[in-house]
Design a protein around this motif. Structure first.
Motif, PDB file in Angstrom:
ATOM      1  N   ALA A   1       0.828  -1.201   0.000  1.00  0.00           N
ATOM      2  CA  ALA A   1       0.000   0.000   0.000  1.00  0.00           C
ATOM      3  C   ALA A   1       0.865   1.255   0.000  1.00  0.00           C
ATOM      4  O   ALA A   1       1.954   1.271   0.588  1.00  0.00           O
ATOM      5  CB  ALA A   1      -0.909   0.005   1.232  1.00  0.00           C
ATOM      6  N   ASP A   2       0.361   2.307  -0.690  1.00  0.00           N
ATOM      7  CA  ASP A   2       1.105   3.567  -0.722  1.00  0.00           C
ATOM      8  C   ASP A   2       1.372   4.084   0.676  1.00  0.00           C
ATOM      9  O   ASP A   2       2.441   4.615   0.974  1.00  0.00           O
ATOM     10  CB  ASP A   2       0.324   4.617  -1.519  1.00  0.00           C
ATOM     11  N   GLY A   3       0.396   3.941   1.543  1.00  0.00           N
ATOM     12  CA  GLY A   3       0.567   4.413   2.916  1.00  0.00           C
ATOM     13  C   GLY A   3       1.675   3.688   3.645  1.00  0.00           C
ATOM     14  O   GLY A   3       2.352   4.277   4.493  1.00  0.00           O
ATOM     15  N   ALA A   4       1.885   2.403   3.303  1.00  0.00           N
ATOM     16  CA  ALA A   4       2.941   1.628   3.959  1.00  0.00           C
ATOM     17  C   ALA A   4       4.312   2.155   3.566  1.00  0.00           C
ATOM     18  O   ALA A   4       5.230   2.221   4.392  1.00  0.00           O
ATOM     19  CB  ALA A   4       2.813   0.153   3.598  1.00  0.00           C
ATOM     20  N   VAL A   5       4.464   2.548   2.295  1.00  0.00           N
ATOM     21  CA  VAL A   5       5.742   3.100   1.845  1.00  0.00           C
ATOM     22  C   VAL A   5       6.039   4.400   2.577  1.00  0.00           C
ATOM     23  O   VAL A   5       7.156   4.640   3.041  1.00  0.00           O
ATOM     24  CB  VAL A   5       5.726   3.329   0.316  1.00  0.00           C
ATOM     25  N   ARG A   6       5.037   5.264   2.713  1.00  0.00           N
ATOM     26  CA  ARG A   6       5.237   6.539   3.414  1.00  0.00           C
ATOM     27  C   ARG A   6       5.572   6.299   4.888  1.00  0.00           C
ATOM     28  O   ARG A   6       6.456   6.946   5.445  1.00  0.00           O
ATOM     29  CB  ARG A   6       3.998   7.414   3.287  1.00  0.00           C
ATOM     30  N   THR A   7       4.880   5.365   5.496  1.00  0.00           N
ATOM     31  CA  THR A   7       5.138   5.079   6.919  1.00  0.00           C
ATOM     32  C   THR A   7       6.577   4.598   7.123  1.00  0.00           C
ATOM     33  O   THR A   7       7.274   5.055   8.029  1.00  0.00           O
ATOM     34  CB  THR A   7       4.150   4.014   7.430  1.00  0.00           C
ATOM     35  N   VAL A   8       7.017   3.675   6.268  1.00  0.00           N
ATOM     36  CA  VAL A   8       8.368   3.132   6.393  1.00  0.00           C
ATOM     37  C   VAL A   8       9.407   4.210   6.101  1.00  0.00           C
ATOM     38  O   VAL A   8      10.424   4.319   6.794  1.00  0.00           O
ATOM     39  CB  VAL A   8       8.563   1.924   5.461  1.00  0.00           C
ATOM     40  N   ALA A   9       9.161   5.018   5.070  1.00  0.00           N
ATOM     41  CA  ALA A   9      10.111   6.078   4.718  1.00  0.00           C
ATOM     42  C   ALA A   9      10.264   7.069   5.875  1.00  0.00           C
ATOM     43  O   ALA A   9      11.379   7.502   6.196  1.00  0.00           O
ATOM     44  CB  ALA A   9       9.659   6.801   3.456  1.00  0.00           C
ATOM     45  N   ASN A  10       9.167   7.423   6.512  1.00  0.00           N
ATOM     46  CA  ASN A  10       9.241   8.331   7.665  1.00  0.00           C
ATOM     47  C   ASN A  10       9.945   7.666   8.850  1.00  0.00           C
ATOM     48  O   ASN A  10      10.687   8.315   9.588  1.00  0.00           O
ATOM     49  CB  ASN A  10       7.841   8.776   8.077  1.00  0.00           C
ATOM     50  N   GLU A  11       9.723   6.371   9.015  1.00  0.00           N
ATOM     51  CA  GLU A  11      10.389   5.643  10.105  1.00  0.00           C
ATOM     52  C   GLU A  11      11.903   5.604   9.870  1.00  0.00           C
ATOM     53  O   GLU A  11      12.690   5.810  10.802  1.00  0.00           O
ATOM     54  CB  GLU A  11       9.830   4.227  10.194  1.00  0.00           C
ATOM     55  N   ILE A  12      12.310   5.360   8.627  1.00  0.00           N
ATOM     56  CA  ILE A  12      13.737   5.372   8.288  1.00  0.00           C
ATOM     57  C   ILE A  12      14.325   6.749   8.539  1.00  0.00           C
ATOM     58  O   ILE A  12      15.414   6.900   9.100  1.00  0.00           O
ATOM     59  CB  ILE A  12      13.943   4.941   6.828  1.00  0.00           C
ATOM     60  N   SER A  13      13.601   7.790   8.128  1.00  0.00           N
ATOM     61  CA  SER A  13      14.085   9.161   8.302  1.00  0.00           C
ATOM     62  C   SER A  13      14.256   9.508   9.772  1.00  0.00           C
ATOM     63  O   SER A  13      15.189  10.214  10.153  1.00  0.00           O
ATOM     64  CB  SER A  13      13.108  10.137   7.641  1.00  0.00           C
ATOM     65  N   THR A  14      13.367   9.003  10.607  1.00  0.00           N
ATOM     66  CA  THR A  14      13.454   9.282  12.047  1.00  0.00           C
ATOM     67  C   THR A  14      14.578   8.489  12.703  1.00  0.00           C
ATOM     68  O   THR A  14      15.352   9.022  13.500  1.00  0.00           O
ATOM     69  CB  THR A  14      12.113   8.948  12.723  1.00  0.00           C
TER      70      THR A  14
END
Length: 407
Positions: free
Chosen positions: A249-262
């Motif tokens: 899901a698109d939302g899963a990619v955004r969630t993971v990307a933000n988690e990596i960034s944090t």
């Protein structure tokens, strides 16, 4: 015990090892099978055809060692070759070293059971010391060779990943060599995929061991799909991820990307749109590069998606950013600085509140007539009328660019 008696005991031990090499080796094979999962799970014939022979060779090398006749360079080269085989057979370094500890333990138990050693414990302990010294030397040589082979394979993999990334990013036709490599990894770049790009905020602080840990962390955080695996590699100051999006899901990619960034806050993170086909990876990489550039400017700990910064990216690539700012926001900024006014803030709130005078006034805690007056001053200073659609669009664009690039 006299020196002569000690020599006689040592010779007795040496002869015992030579005469019972097969029996002791069988005992070692049984111990490895019982205690070491990595050995027990190997294909049929591995233990008797490889481990048995290696154990037997080690016994004869120990015999020569105790006599002082060992050719250490040649003998240890055999052990190093054995360590390389173990790595390629998928046996862990922990299991390999466990096998040598077992070898030393069982060989010493065999020696200690000799009547001669029971008669003279002191001399038996001296022999035990030599056995342990031998085991330590062999274990060190084996561990070093194993780790050197592992490091070489890791470097080869990183080189192959980097070569594949470079070819995909370049936009040229993908070679059969790269297709074959990706296929072996279970990676299908013809499926829909996006590029997730991590760029160091402070390149001078790069550390190779930390970068390896960061790569591992990124791999562990990525969403996975049964359809295809991600490709992760290093490219100069960047960690590049080609992430299949089929089934994710698109939302899963955004969630993971933000988690990596944090989690990896020493990196700015940018993410492209999803594209289909290996030939589109270069376009996805450019989009991720635009996004990560703006992420570095902003400095906050969230991932920036190309769809979020599309307007800024287009303006920046056009080379018209300064022109747009000069005809919209810069005159207002200069006026605010000179007079302590709030024209830029008023413009931003007016745009945010969808050009509603009452809502803008309420948020700024001023009268609607004051908002109207400020809009007139904006027109006078910039030459752009907020009541005209084209001028308002340009003012909104200038406000957006200024906000995104000034932090």
């Amino acid at each position: 015990m006299s020196e002569h008696d000690s020599e006689m005991l040592l010779e007795s031990v040496v002869e015992h090892l030579a005469q019972h090499a097969d029996e002791i080796s069988n005992r070692l094979v049984t111990a490895y099978t019982d205690e070491i999962v990595d050995y027990r799970s190997q294909p049929e014939g591995f233990l008797m055809n490889d481990v048995f022979e290696n154990s037997r060779t080690s016994l004869f090398t120990l015999r020569d060692w105790l006599r002082g006749d060992a050719d250490e360079a040649r003998s240890f080269e055999d052990f190093r070759n054995s360590a390389v085989r173990r790595f390629r057979q998928g046996i862990s370094v922990q299991a390999l070293l466990h096998s040598y500890r077992l070898w030393g333990q069982i060989v010493w138990e065999e020696i200690a059971s000799l009547p001669e050693c029971k008669t003279s414990p002191a001399t038996g302990f001296a022999v035990a010391g030599e056995v342990m010294r031998y085991v330590n030397r062999v274990s060190l040589a084996v561990a070093n060779s194993y780790l050197e082979e592992a490091e070489g394979v890791i470097q080869d993999r990183h080189l192959a990943e980097r070569n594949a990334l470079e070819e995909l990013i370049s936009g040229t036709e993908i070679s059969e060599r790269v297709y074959s490599y990706l296929s072996r990894l279970g990676i299908d770049v013809n499926q829909r995929h996006c590029v997730l790009l991590l760029h160091r905020r402070n390149p001078s602080a790069a550390d190779s061991s930390q970068t390896r840990d960061d790569l591992s962390s990124v791999r562990g955080l990525l969403p996975t799909s049964p359809a295809s695996k991600p490709l992760v590699g290093l490219r100069e100051e960047e960690i590049v991820v080609i992430l299949p999006t089929t089934g994710i899901a698109d939302g899963a990619v955004r969630t993971v990307a933000n988690e990596i960034s944090t989690m990896l806050d020493r990196y700015a993170v940018g993410v492209s749109r999803a594209h289909a086909g290996g030939g589109r990876t270069s376009e996805a990489y450019r989009e991720a590069s635009d996004a990560v550039r703006i992420a570095r400017i902003q400095g906050d700990l969230r991932a920036y998606f190309y769809t979020d910064v599309l307007l800024q990216a287009v303006v920046d690539r056009s080379g018209l950013r300064e022109t747009i700012l000069g005809e919209t926001v810069h005159p207002l900024l200069n006026y605010d600085k000179a007079h302590g006014s709030s024209l830029v803030q008023t413009l931003r709130v007016y745009i945010l509140r969808r050009f509603n005078l009452s809502q803008t006034a309420a948020e700024l805690n001023i009268r609607p007539n004051t908002v109207r007056y400020r809009l007139e001053r904006i027109q006078e200073l910039s030459g752009r009328d907020p009541n005209l659609p084209d001028d308002l669009l340009l003012l909104a664009l200038g406000s957006k660019i200024n906000r995104d690039f000034s932090g």
